[in-house]
Design a protein around this motif. Sequence first.
Motif, PDB file in Angstrom:
ATOM      1  N   SER A 270      -9.528   7.844  -1.693  1.00 35.02           N
ATOM      2  CA  SER A 270      -9.605   6.880  -0.692  1.00 35.02           C
ATOM      3  C   SER A 270      -9.035   5.572  -1.004  1.00 35.02           C
ATOM      4  CB  SER A 270     -11.377   6.704  -0.558  1.00 35.02           C
ATOM      5  OG  SER A 270     -11.524   5.889   0.570  1.00 35.02           O
ATOM      6  N   GLY A 271      -8.275   5.162  -0.023  1.00 33.77           N
ATOM      7  CA  GLY A 271      -7.700   3.831  -0.364  1.00 33.77           C
ATOM      8  C   GLY A 271      -6.234   4.031  -0.824  1.00 33.77           C
TER       9      GLY A 271
ATOM     10  N   VAL B 285       0.769  -1.073  -0.163  1.00 37.25           N
ATOM     11  CA  VAL B 285       0.031  -0.080  -0.186  1.00 37.25           C
ATOM     12  C   VAL B 285       0.785   1.231   0.024  1.00 37.25           C
ATOM     13  CG1 VAL B 285      -1.984  -0.983   0.990  1.00 37.25           C
ATOM     14  CG2 VAL B 285      -0.275  -0.137   2.445  1.00 37.25           C
TER      15      VAL B 285
ATOM     16  N   GLY C 114      -3.605   5.064   0.633  1.00 33.93           N
ATOM     17  CA  GLY C 114      -2.340   5.006   1.433  1.00 33.93           C
ATOM     18  C   GLY C 114      -2.059   6.300   2.121  1.00 33.93           C
ATOM     19  N   LYS C 115      -3.043   7.141   2.260  1.00 33.19           N
ATOM     20  CA  LYS C 115      -2.428   8.268   2.925  1.00 33.19           C
ATOM     21  C   LYS C 115      -2.391   8.017   4.696  1.00 33.19           C
ATOM     22  CE  LYS C 115      -6.249  10.535   1.646  1.00 33.19           C
ATOM     23  NZ  LYS C 115      -6.957   9.360   0.964  1.00 33.19           N
ATOM     24  N   SER C 116      -3.042   7.538   5.136  1.00 29.24           N
ATOM     25  CA  SER C 116      -3.491   7.185   6.554  1.00 29.24           C
ATOM     26  C   SER C 116      -2.022   6.244   6.901  1.00 29.24           C
ATOM     27  CB  SER C 116      -4.331   6.719   7.200  1.00 29.24           C
ATOM     28  OG  SER C 116      -5.384   7.468   6.857  1.00 29.24           O
ATOM     29  N   THR C 117      -1.873   5.397   5.982  1.00 22.77           N
ATOM     30  CA  THR C 117      -0.755   4.388   6.233  1.00 22.77           C
ATOM     31  C   THR C 117       0.609   5.167   6.087  1.00 22.77           C
ATOM     32  OG1 THR C 117      -2.075   2.566   5.048  1.00 22.77           O
ATOM     33  CG2 THR C 117       0.307   2.190   5.266  1.00 22.77           C
TER      34      THR C 117
ATOM     35  N   HIS D  55      -9.148  15.274   2.815  1.00 25.42           N
ATOM     36  CA  HIS D  55      -9.805  15.355   1.849  1.00 25.42           C
ATOM     37  C   HIS D  55     -10.320  16.529   1.302  1.00 25.42           C
ATOM     38  CE1 HIS D  55     -10.601  10.826   2.963  1.00 25.42           C
ATOM     39  NE2 HIS D  55     -10.266  10.716   1.490  1.00 25.42           N
TER      40      HIS D  55
HETATM   41  N1  LIG Z   1      -4.295  -3.118   8.834  1.00 28.37           N
HETATM   42  C1  LIG Z   1      -4.218  -3.400   7.506  1.00 28.37           C
HETATM   43  N2  LIG Z   1      -4.249  -4.373   7.162  1.00 28.37           N
HETATM   44  C2  LIG Z   1      -4.662  -4.962   5.761  1.00 28.37           C
HETATM   45  N3  LIG Z   1      -4.815  -3.783   4.739  1.00 28.37           N
HETATM   46  C3  LIG Z   1      -4.903  -2.404   5.364  1.00 28.37           C
HETATM   47  C4  LIG Z   1      -4.547  -2.163   6.776  1.00 28.37           C
HETATM   48  N4  LIG Z   1      -4.703  -0.721   6.868  1.00 28.37           N
HETATM   49  C5  LIG Z   1      -4.926  -0.435   5.822  1.00 28.37           C
HETATM   50  N5  LIG Z   1      -5.015  -1.334   4.791  1.00 28.37           N
HETATM   51  C6  LIG Z   1      -5.095  -1.255   3.382  1.00 28.37           C
HETATM   52  O1  LIG Z   1      -4.261  -0.275   2.856  1.00 28.37           O
HETATM   53  C7  LIG Z   1      -4.956   0.959   1.532  1.00 28.37           C
HETATM   54  C8  LIG Z   1      -4.724   1.871   2.014  1.00 28.37           C
HETATM   55  O2  LIG Z   1      -5.299   2.457   3.225  1.00 28.37           O
HETATM   56  P1  LIG Z   1      -5.145   4.153   3.893  1.00 28.37           P
HETATM   57  O3  LIG Z   1      -6.243   4.009   4.969  1.00 28.37           O
HETATM   58  O4  LIG Z   1      -3.745   4.100   3.880  1.00 28.37           O
HETATM   59  O5  LIG Z   1      -5.624   4.785   2.847  1.00 28.37           O
HETATM   60  P2  LIG Z   1      -6.308   6.257   2.737  1.00 28.37           P
HETATM   61  O6  LIG Z   1      -5.751   6.800   1.526  1.00 28.37           O
HETATM   62  O7  LIG Z   1      -5.948   6.894   4.113  1.00 28.37           O
HETATM   63  O8  LIG Z   1      -7.876   6.090   2.559  1.00 28.37           O
HETATM   64  P3  LIG Z   1      -8.880   6.843   3.066  1.00 28.37           P
HETATM   65  O9  LIG Z   1      -8.967   8.323   2.412  1.00 28.37           O
HETATM   66  O10 LIG Z   1     -10.207   6.245   2.868  1.00 28.37           O
HETATM   67  O11 LIG Z   1      -8.954   6.917   4.887  1.00 28.37           O
HETATM   68  C9  LIG Z   1      -6.549   0.343   1.731  1.00 28.37           C
HETATM   69  O12 LIG Z   1      -6.418  -0.452   0.590  1.00 28.37           O
HETATM   70  C10 LIG Z   1      -6.545  -0.341   2.953  1.00 28.37           C
HETATM   71  O13 LIG Z   1      -7.565  -1.481   2.640  1.00 28.37           O
END
Ligand SMILES: Nc1ncnc2c1ncn2[C@@H]1O[C@H](COP(=O)(O)OP(=O)(O)OP(=O)(O)O)[C@@H](O)[C@H]1O
Length: 252
Positions: free
Chosen positions: A44-45, A24, A47-50, A204
Amino acid sequence: MEFVIEAKNLSKTYSIGKDNKQTVLKDVNLQINKGEFVSIMGPSGSGKSTLLYTISGMDRMTTGSVVFQGKELSSLSEKELSSIRLHNMGFIFQHVHLLKNLNMFDNIILSAYLAKKRSHKKINEHALALMKQTGITEISKHDMTQVSGGQLQRVGICRALINNPDILFGDEPTGALNSKAASEIMELLTDINHAGTAILIVTHDVKVAAKTERVLYMYDGVMIGEKRLGKYAGDDKQREERLSNWLMEMDF
Ligand SMILES: Nc1ncnc2c1ncn2[C@@H]1O[C@H](COP(=O)(O)OP(=O)(O)OP(=O)(O)O)[C@@H](O)[C@H]1O
């Protein structure tokens, strides 16, 4: 320019079940300079939070490097990482999780008492000054059920700042607020940033990102672009327009 945190070739892969892996974050490079205010946008999804959790040591990276204050985070133990988070980093979230048996003031001072770096008198004075700066002195003795969402986020900000962090991380810090409260929180974060604290937030909201100095764009785990807006000085309309035009180019 001196940086406060630097990520190089940062990758994160989650294992889902036995044979299923999902990458991710893919070779993300990122530097936050001292005193900078940066936001991360993207679908969304993407990887921002990750990215936020991996760069701040809340979550482990799979490969790559993150250097904070000369220390390579991947080489640190859980205990060392939590000490860095306690003493040198501040965190704000969309939903402020407080200890419900403590009033607002006690929630704010708790991590400073745990850090044991200053006298209780000094900590209490600092907490009062932060509450004054954020306009919430009157709710000092209130519990969680007696405050508004905007006030709760201000408590979260005071709590994040109580140990004088070098950097503040925010995951959708205005996500649960109405537009007036969101705008007030952004004014507050701008003041905090102008006083010297580096800030990295995920959002967002174009109006929110337009108040930050530099906007990064993530797509499918890759950092595909950045827009420099410069320090915010009340010039909302023009910045929002510049950012919206750029986001259209990014297909947001
Ligand atoms: N603990 C985890 N185990 C498995 N997959 C995960 C985990 N945490 C996040 N993911 C996956 O990693 C990808 C990125 O998630 P993340 O939350 O970082 O995205 P995001 O850009 O912050 O999304 P959003 O804007 O919806 O909050 C997504 O496909 C999510 O399903």
